[in-house]
Design an enzyme around this catalytic site. Structure first.
Site, PDB file in Angstrom:
ATOM      1  N   HIS A 145      -3.067   0.924   6.969  1.00  0.00           N
ATOM      2  CA  HIS A 145      -3.255   0.999   5.440  1.00  0.00           C
ATOM      3  C   HIS A 145      -3.349   2.400   4.721  1.00  0.00           C
ATOM      4  O   HIS A 145      -3.824   3.320   5.613  1.00  0.00           O
ATOM      5  CB  HIS A 145      -4.382   0.245   5.254  1.00  0.00           C
ATOM      6  CG  HIS A 145      -4.743  -0.094   3.709  1.00  0.00           C
ATOM      7  ND1 HIS A 145      -3.845  -0.949   2.952  1.00  0.00           N
ATOM      8  CD2 HIS A 145      -5.844   0.243   2.983  1.00  0.00           C
ATOM      9  CE1 HIS A 145      -4.442  -1.014   1.597  1.00  0.00           C
ATOM     10  NE2 HIS A 145      -5.359   0.011   1.735  1.00  0.00           N
ATOM     11  N   HIS A 193      -5.782   1.632  -4.305  1.00  0.00           N
ATOM     12  CA  HIS A 193      -5.056   0.944  -3.148  1.00  0.00           C
ATOM     13  C   HIS A 193      -4.462  -0.358  -3.503  1.00  0.00           C
ATOM     14  O   HIS A 193      -4.723  -0.815  -4.559  1.00  0.00           O
ATOM     15  CB  HIS A 193      -5.477   1.141  -1.989  1.00  0.00           C
ATOM     16  CG  HIS A 193      -6.684   0.230  -1.970  1.00  0.00           C
ATOM     17  ND1 HIS A 193      -6.900  -0.469  -0.759  1.00  0.00           N
ATOM     18  CD2 HIS A 193      -7.608  -0.127  -2.649  1.00  0.00           C
ATOM     19  CE1 HIS A 193      -8.253  -1.096  -0.970  1.00  0.00           C
ATOM     20  NE2 HIS A 193      -8.553  -0.966  -2.117  1.00  0.00           N
ATOM     21  N   CYS A 196       0.811  -1.164  -0.054  1.00  0.00           N
ATOM     22  CA  CYS A 196      -0.028   0.008   0.120  1.00  0.00           C
ATOM     23  C   CYS A 196       1.083   1.527   0.049  1.00  0.00           C
ATOM     24  O   CYS A 196       0.619   2.264  -0.778  1.00  0.00           O
ATOM     25  CB  CYS A 196      -0.975  -0.097   1.125  1.00  0.00           C
ATOM     26  SG  CYS A 196      -0.060   0.027   2.710  1.00  0.00           S
TER      27      CYS A 196
END
Length: 240
Positions: free
Chosen positions: A198, A210, A147
């Protein structure tokens, strides 16, 4: 689309002293219509046809039927015509050249870079300013992005350096309220009261791009009303 040009050749020398005092009028070259409406030289003609000046009126030439009437200019004021098929440059309004479009905002550049990586595999620890890389640990055999690797890659294309760690990226740039989000802003999720776990890149209209998890690929997700991401939303930053 570029087109070939056949520049007009030099005029033929005068045949008598009587004719040399006036410029021979040049009739436009034989033309063929193109799909754009422009006129081009017919094949096989390297110089335009020339009409013979009238002896009774040496300062005038017989106009071509396919072109507007033109008086033969005096030799002292002869105007050189541009090569066949090429029109003189016309100045823009106000005498200024047309300006190029302004560069896109940095966030838009980052979004474009990220969207080009849709479908790239998730790889733990993968990603660099140069693009997808082999990861580490469980990502050691997969070339892709995690990520924070995706976001650092995207923003590097806009000239901004980001660390390859979600917690550090959360402290880079300035905080942005949810209602003020712009494309390219970083969205953070999870981690409770510690560092987020994240990060994604905001696209607009409640969407983000993402790299979700091992076994998945870079994708777009609607986070704004997601039963998973919305409760875990921690905030957003705008890299600078």
């Amino acid at each position: 689309m570029p087109t070939s040009e056949n520049p007009a050749g030099p005029s033929e020398p005068s045949r008598s002293p009587e004719v040399s005092s006036t410029a021979a009028s040049q009739s436009p070259p034989s033309t063929t219509a193109t799909s754009t409406g422009a006129l081009q030289n017919a094949p096989g003609q390297s110089t335009p046809d020339q009409s013979t000046p009238s002896q009774s009126t040496p300062d005038q030439s017989t106009p071509s039927q396919n072109a507007p009437d033109q008086n033969t200019p005096n030799l002292k004021h002869t105007t050189t015509l541009p090569p066949s098929g090429k029109s003189p440059a016309t100045p823009q309004s106000g005498g200024r050249r047309a300006t190029l479009e302004k560069p896109s905002k940095k966030g838009d550049i980052a979004v474009t870079a990220a969207l080009e990586k849709l479908g790239t595999p998730f790889s733990w620890g993968g990603g660099a300013p140069t693009g997808a890389t082999l990861g580490i640990g469980r990502g050691a055999h997969t070339t892709g992005f995690d990520c924070s690797g995706l976001t650092l890659y995207a923003w590097s294309k806009a000239g901004v350096h980001l660390a390859h760690y979600t917690g550090t990226q959360f402290r880079q740039g300035r905080r942005v309220a949810l209602k003020d989000l712009r494309p390219g802003d970083l969205l953070f999720f999870g981690g409770g009261k510690g560092d987020p776990t994240h990060v994604g890149l905001y696209l607009g209209h409640g969407l983000m791009i993402h790299a979700p998890k091992t076994g998945d690929v870079v994708r777009k997700t609607r986070f704004i009303d997601s039963p998973y991401y919305r409760p875990r939303y921690r905030g957003a930053t705008r890299p600078t």
